[in-house]
Design a protein around this motif. Structure first.
Motif: not given
Length: 465
Positions: A175, A180-182, A184-185, A204, A214, A217
């Motif tokens: 990434d 990347l969001l938490p 989504t990850t 990331t 992120t 998670k």
């Protein structure tokens, strides 16, 4: 759940992201043996822009740096970032150059190759993967994470399966823009863990301020390895900090088992280096903040800076919002490439030209034509044939692997650089960066002459930054 493993980026991506890759080998030396005691999965320490910067700005031989690190780091794996057929440069190189580069990298101490292609065109990493397998190195095949109508969890799972079939020993979610969001990850890692059996590694950036969340998670979803950077060179456009994550996971099922006291002691080595970067203007306070625009516009921080710079030069900064709105339109026309080098520069420049000329594609730089033609590889979505014709005219697009059109180059490079060759690896430095390497070779010869003639003043020697 096995314990989570960490890979520290302080020797490569951390200072590349924050300080234009200006950390010198001598800056790293005092910390190397201590870093080796930590118990990391690996130290990411070479590749990316370090090779270019060593030669161009620091008057250092990148091969010497690798040998020094290998000599001091005896127990921990060393990892590098490799741009597939681009190796460490900005264009495609012939297969013989790619194969020889990997051969020499392994011979000089490299263990793990994180290999990626900007477009996720697997044809552009096949030669690299096969060469690593031949040399007995660990292949960490990567995909460039991005968002678009064609990029979905299903897309990335399919890509991951293909990378496994190609011989990947581990998979990296790369990434590079910090998109990347938490949650989504969490979903992406879950989908990957259900589909492939090799270890999954998350990389990331902290640019948008969400990277630590992120990473957490991703760990809860079962990720095996995560990239972090020791705190002095973490956050901002770098990676999330190592020590807080270690502390957070202590006593949980995800406990890294790493010694927080030792990490804290090693971090002290890098604090004066950070201060020096700030004092000399190498590191800007702007790179340490949170830039939520990366999430709003899906545009990496570095690309935003380039857009501002281009508009300032044209005295058209008032067109900034208009250009930001144009970027996704150009990206769609170009087949939704991930916005990473070189596509981020190409898409951004084209968007600026479209806005400033007042007519879309009135001016088309050669890099845009090359992308549309297929010289960088296959784009994630097909480019509309009518648009292709508008950009290329009578030129026919390339549908094959770009490197198939390149003749072997190694012997030619050896002849060109014969007078400067002091080691086999010099031909590779020259093949990747001809003028820069030649300038360095001349500097190296001059330094040896000064030493041989007793002209070097060691006490007052100035180090380039």
């Amino acid at each position: 759940m096995a314990k989570v493993m960490l890979c520290d980026t302080i020797l490569r991506d951390a200072h590349q992201s924050l300080a234009a890759t200006r950390m010198r080998t001598e800056d790293m030396l005092p910390a190397l043996e201590e870093l080796d005691k930590v118990g990391y999965f690996a130290l990411e320490c070479w590749g990316g822009a370090t090779f270019d910067s060593c030669l161009r700005y620091l008057n250092e031989d990148p091969w010497d740096r690798l040998r020094i690190m290998r000599d001091k780091v005896k127990n921990t794996k060393l990892m590098m970032l490799l741009r597939g057929q681009n190796i460490l440069g900005y264009k495609h190189y012939p297969d013989d150059v790619v194969e020889y580069f990997i051969q020499k990298s392994v011979a000089n101490g490299m263990d793990i190759f994180r290999i990626f292609d900007a477009f996720n065109d697997t044809r552009n990493i096949r030669t690299s993967i096969n060469a690593c397998k031949k040399e007995g190195a660990h292949v960490q095949a990567s995909f460039s994470y991005t968002t678009s109508p064609v990029h979905s969890n299903e897309y990335f799972v399919k890509l991951a399966k293909e990378l496994v079939e190609m011989g990947a020993d581990s998979l990296c979610i790369k990434d590079m823009a910090g998109l990347l969001l938490p949650y989504t990850t969490y979903d992406l890692v879950k989908a990957l863990k259900e589909s492939i059996k090799i270890p999954i590694h998350l990389h990331t950036h902290y640019s948008a301020g969400v990277a630590s969340m992120t990473v957490l998670k991703a760990i809860e979803a079962g990720v095996d390895i995560v990239d972090t950077a020791l705190s002095p060179l973490s956050m901002g456009t770098s990676q999330p900090p190592t020590e807080p994550l270690v502390a957070t996971l202590q006593g949980t099922e995800y406990d890294t088992g790493l010694d927080l006291k030792l990490l804290s002691e090693i971090a002290e080595f890098f604090k004066p280096i950070k201060e020096e970067f700030f004092q000399k203007g190498i590191m800007d306070i702007k790179v340490m903040g949170v830039d939520v625009k990366a999430l709003m516009y899906q545009v990496p921080g570095g690309m935003l800076s380039n857009l501002v710079s281009q508009l300032k030069q044209a005295n058209k900064l008032d067109k900034f919002d208009e250009v930001l709105e144009e970027v996704p339109k150009v990206r769609k026309d170009f087949g939704y490439p991930p916005l990473v080098t070189p596509s981020s520069q190409i898409v951004g420049t084209q968007a600026v030209m479209n806005v400033l000329t007042g007519e879309r594609y009135k001016m088309v730089p050669k890099e845009s034509k090359s992308l549309v033609k297929g010289e960088y590889g296959r784009t994630p979505a097909p480019i509309d044939p009518e648009f292709q014709k508008k950009i290329l005219g009578d030129e026919k697009p390339i549908t094959g692997r770009p490197a198939d059109f390149l003749k072997p180059g190694l012997e030619g490079f050896k002849k060109e650089i014969a007078e400067y060759m002091e080691q086999d690896e010099d031909v590779l430095s020259y093949a990747l960066f001809p003028p820069v390497a030649e300038k360095f070779f001349k500097y190296r010869q001059a330094q040896k002459y000064k030493i041989d003639s007793g002209m070097v003043d060691y006490e007052n020697q100035v180090h380039p930054v």
